[in-house]
Design a protein around this motif. Structure first.
Motif, PDB file in Angstrom:
ATOM      1  N   LYS A 207      11.271  -9.721 -36.576  1.00 49.14           N
ATOM      2  CA  LYS A 207      11.895  -8.397 -36.607  1.00 49.14           C
ATOM      3  C   LYS A 207      13.278  -8.432 -35.957  1.00 49.14           C
ATOM      4  N   GLU A 210      15.714  -9.874 -38.347  1.00 46.51           N
ATOM      5  CA  GLU A 210      16.003  -9.013 -39.486  1.00 46.51           C
ATOM      6  C   GLU A 210      16.942  -7.878 -39.104  1.00 46.51           C
ATOM      7  N   THR A 211      16.772  -7.352 -37.892  1.00 46.49           N
ATOM      8  CA  THR A 211      17.575  -6.197 -37.473  1.00 46.49           C
ATOM      9  C   THR A 211      18.849  -6.597 -36.753  1.00 46.49           C
ATOM     10  N   HIS A 212      18.882  -7.826 -36.216  1.00 46.95           N
ATOM     11  CA  HIS A 212      20.040  -8.311 -35.452  1.00 46.95           C
ATOM     12  C   HIS A 212      20.382  -7.382 -34.288  1.00 46.95           C
ATOM     13  N   THR A 213      19.374  -6.848 -33.640  1.00 41.79           N
ATOM     14  CA  THR A 213      19.566  -6.016 -32.455  1.00 41.79           C
ATOM     15  C   THR A 213      18.875  -6.667 -31.270  1.00 41.79           C
ATOM     16  N   GLN A 215      16.566  -7.383 -28.205  1.00 43.02           N
ATOM     17  CA  GLN A 215      15.172  -7.003 -28.043  1.00 43.02           C
ATOM     18  C   GLN A 215      14.625  -7.537 -26.720  1.00 43.02           C
ATOM     19  N   HIS A 336      23.160   3.865 -34.540  1.00 42.03           N
ATOM     20  CA  HIS A 336      22.142   3.167 -33.737  1.00 42.03           C
ATOM     21  C   HIS A 336      22.514   1.714 -33.471  1.00 42.03           C
ATOM     22  N   GLU A 337      23.796   1.402 -33.661  1.00 41.19           N
ATOM     23  CA  GLU A 337      24.298   0.063 -33.377  1.00 41.19           C
ATOM     24  C   GLU A 337      24.981   0.060 -32.009  1.00 41.19           C
ATOM     25  N   ASN A 359      14.829   1.663 -29.179  1.00 42.60           N
ATOM     26  CA  ASN A 359      13.766   1.888 -30.158  1.00 42.60           C
ATOM     27  C   ASN A 359      12.417   1.797 -29.450  1.00 42.60           C
TER      28      ASN A 359
END
Length: 759
Positions: A207, A210-213, A215, A336-337, A359
């Motif tokens: 995940k 895929e999101t490149h955020t 975590q 949300h970036e 998130n």
């Protein structure tokens, strides 16, 4: 079969355009060389600079022994270079290697093949200086390896990098992770040895990618430990991302409030704004924004920024760019970036604010983190300014030194090619002028070196102030006359007594100000040097000119080391950019201060004040007799006197002997200190001239040896060791005086006259 056109025919089909285009591109590249099959090799200026002599060695590019010896002259790893060249020629695929130069520089070398015709290939080698990049990588590796927390970095298409702590947590990880960032069954099985939730961990990692955020993932170990892994995502190249995983052992922490408090409160000032209307801030945030909760409660939650009147006024009281912060909030909530902005506080502090979208399971929110970068930014600015200034100074200094050296070498060469005595005299005059200019540059650099190392000292003596001013004005008189500049000296206060101060350094400051005035004053301008006595014991000297003036923006850096007020001045007017910086330091060391007023196009006024003491009355004595009388015969002071000249350099001995050849003295020459000791022990001399650095025995040791059997003979140091500590060393060894090379003929003869009279 169709034959490929030769390189020249295909590339230079339009010579007027393509050839010049090729030359321009090739010459502006990093260091590069083209090895052609016809052995007409081409290299640009940068390659020629770092690998001089290549053209002789590369005539036969297949000469392995010759290439090895050539590479060995410059680099630490010639074998690697030859292997890379061989691979390029065998595989016909581009190659890359690292060249470690013996100079300490590191280059990335890339080799390419250029189709030069059927089965004929030219080689293009491009070298890029990566010394600083390599240094940064070494620093990063050192920091990364010494971290206590387990950490691993995934780079696109490369082997992952893990520190020792990570290897301890996951022994054997290197055999499983391999290249890339794909989470496969083998990796999940590997994790299964250590943690209870390998499938969950794999899903979380997937995940993340895929999101490149960024975590946070908790790994539950089978030994009872829990590690919180923080993942930071960085765009490595276009659409390719690197991951940095750093773990923290949270075994003993609560999975809820205790965990949050531990992490949140050790962060930089941070606040979390949740979508349910709750606010959370850590202690550091409370310190920066007191009473923030009351203001935030005015409502900035939801999808839109609403009702900011109260909060805007609150931020305006602290920062100067509220609108930018509001825009950052809008962007974070809409995309949300992660976002980043700079907070400019009214007290001068600067903070980087980073905003993250949270998130969470049941709701979302914002996390805003402030990092104080005031000191870092200030240090970076100062370091960059200093680096740029010194870099430009070195470039300017190279020009300044080469200019008089070119004149010295050029005039000397011309003098050797003619028998015309007037021409020879004119060439020698220009040579002497260039030599004095070169000496002035060297003195400026040495003075600045002393200042920066804290070794510049003030030595006070009693001297005739008016005579010192006269000598200072005489230094710049010729240049002023050449430009038709009128120089006036005004004594607003009568000076009838000797002054107690540092005559040499005071004269140096005055000459610097006068030289600048002459340099920046157009032809037929005016310069006025004024002296005032303030109170009883304070001297004020003012230098006013009708020059080009100084802009307000340039005034701040006017006295900075290695800078001139306007970089274009360096090219137009020349100079090292050290004169005013040195003058300021000297004045401050004397306990004074320096001022400047200027208006562009009108002129400048430099003034400084220093404290002084008064000494005895001024008594003007008649000029002493010259060393030589009008007929060129020697006078009684030098006639028949025996002088021992101790100097290992033949040309220096020749200068002294020719300077004294008409005085009637007798000169014995010694090439080193040991010969001098032998001569002095067997003959009586009226005076000894002693160099410091010599083979066999140096001048200091030779002086000590001579003093063992002769306490009275005057010994004068005549050396290129020009610092005060060098002069002190000579006196401590038993010498009577110190003369720095290059010697001033008048000072030299005056000093010899003084000691020969005493003798």
């Amino acid at each position: 079969m169709k034959t490929a056109k030769p390189f020249e025919e295909s590339f230079f089909s339009e010579p007027a355009f393509n050839e010049q285009l090729f030359i321009n591109i090739f010459q502006t590249m990093d260091a590069a060389i083209i090895l052609r099959p016809d052995e007409k090799h081409i290299a640009n200026a940068k390659f020629d600079e770092i690998m001089p002599g290549w053209d002789e060695v590369f005539k036969d590019r297949n000469n392995t022994n010759g290439l090895y010896e050539f590479f060995e002259k410059f680099t630490e790893n010639p074998d690697d270079h030859l292997k890379t060249i061989a691979r390029l020629r065998e595989t016909r695929e581009s190659q890359e290697t690292i060249w470690h130069f013996k100079s300490g520089r590191t280059y990335s070398a890339r080799g390419f093949l250029i189709n030069f015709g059927v089965d004929d290939y030219a080689e293009l080698w491009v070298l890029r200086d990566i010394t600083e990049i390599e240094t940064q990588f070494k620093i990063f590796d050192s920091v990364f390896e010494t971290m206590e927390d387990p950490a691993v970095m995934f780079l696109p298409g490369r082997m992952p990098i893990g520190n020792s702590a990570y290897s301890k947590a996951f022994p054997g990880w290197k055999d499983v992770y391999r290249f890339g960032q794909v989470i496969d069954e083998e990796m999940v099985e590997f994790w299964n040895q250590f943690i209870l939730n390998p499938e969950e961990a794999a899903e979380q990692v997937k995940k993340l990618r895929e999101t490149h955020t960024n975590q946070e993932i908790i790994w539950h170990f089978k030994n009872g430990k829990e590690l919180l892994f923080k993942a930071t995502i960085v765009e490595f190249t276009a659409n390719k991302y690197a991951e940095l995983w750093i773990s923290r052992d949270i075994t003993e922490l609560s999975k809820t409030k205790l965990l949050f408090n531990e992490i949140f409160n050790v962060m930089d000032p941070a606040v979390a704004i949740m979508t349910d209307g709750t606010f959370i801030a850590n202690n550091a945030y409370d310190d920066i924004f007191p009473d923030w909760f009351t203001k935030y409660n005015a409502a900035i939650t939801g999808d839109d920024v609403k009702d900011f009147n109260t909060l805007t006024a609150y931020w305006d009281s602290m920062i100067t760019n509220t609108d930018e912060h509001i825009e950052a909030i809008r962007k974070l909530r809409s995309t949300h970036e992660p976002v980043q902005s700079i907070w400019h506080f009214r007290d001068g502090k600067e903070c980087i604010q980073k905003g993250y979208w949270l998130n969470l399971r049941d709701q979302g929110g914002e996390l805003w983190v402030l990092t104080d970068v005031s000191r870092l930014y200030d240090a970076m600015r100062r370091a960059n300014d200093a680096s740029l200034a010194k870099s430009m100074f070195l470039s300017s200094m190279s020009h300044e030194i080469r200019t008089p050296m070119n004149a010295i070498i050029g005039m000397t060469s011309l003098a050797q090619k003619t028998d015309d005595l007037p021409r020879i005299k004119r060439y020698l005059e220009k040579t002497e002028e260039a030599g004095h200019r070169l000496m002035s540059i060297i003195n400026d650099v040495l003075d600045m070196s002393k200042i920066e190392s804290g070794k510049l000292e003030i030595s006070e003596t009693s001297f005739d102030y008016k005579k010192m001013i006269e000598n200072a004005v005489n230094v710049i008189a010729d240049k002023a006359v050449d430009k038709g500049i009128e120089v006036n000296v005004v004594f607003n206060s009568p000076i009838k007594r000797m002054i107690w101060a540092d005559e040499l350094r005071l004269s140096q400051v005055i000459v610097n100000l006068l030289s600048n005035a002459v340099k920046f004053t157009p032809d037929c301008g005016h310069i006025t040097l004024t002296t005032d006595i303030i109170g009883q014991n304070r001297l004020r000297i003012t230098c006013t000119d009708t020059g080009i003036g100084i802009s307000p923006s340039s005034m701040e850096k006017l006295f900075n080391s290695f800078e001139q007020a306007d970089k274009s001045i360096t090219r137009q007017y020349g100079g090292t950019g050290l004169g005013l910086a040195i003058s300021k330091q000297i004045v401050e060391l004397m306990g004074g201060e320096i001022f400047v007023e200027s208006k562009e196009g009108v002129g400048s006024t430099f003034a400084f004040e220093i404290p002084i003491e008064w000494s005895g009355e001024i008594h003007y004595s008649e000029d002493g007799s010259d060393v030589l009388d009008n007929t060129g015969n020697c006078n009684d002071i030098f006639c028949g006197k025996r002088i021992l000249l101790v100097e290992d350099v033949e040309v220096n001995r020749m200068i002294v002997t020719m300077l004294l050849e008409e005085t009637g003295c007798v000169i014995d020459e010694a090439e080193n200190g040991q010969i001098a000791v032998d001569f002095a022990s067997n003959s009586a001399y009226n005076l000894i001239l002693m160099d410091m650095q010599m083979p066999v025995m140096d001048g200091l040791t030779a002086t000590r040896e001579i003093r063992k059997f002769n306490k009275t003979v005057p010994i004068i140091a005549m050396t290129a060791n020009a610092f005060k500590e060098d002069a002190d060393a000579c006196i401590n060894a038993g010498m009577n005086a110190h003369l720095a090379k290059p010697i001033d003929n008048e000072i030299f003869l005056a000093l010899l006259t003084e000691y020969l009279k005493k003798k």
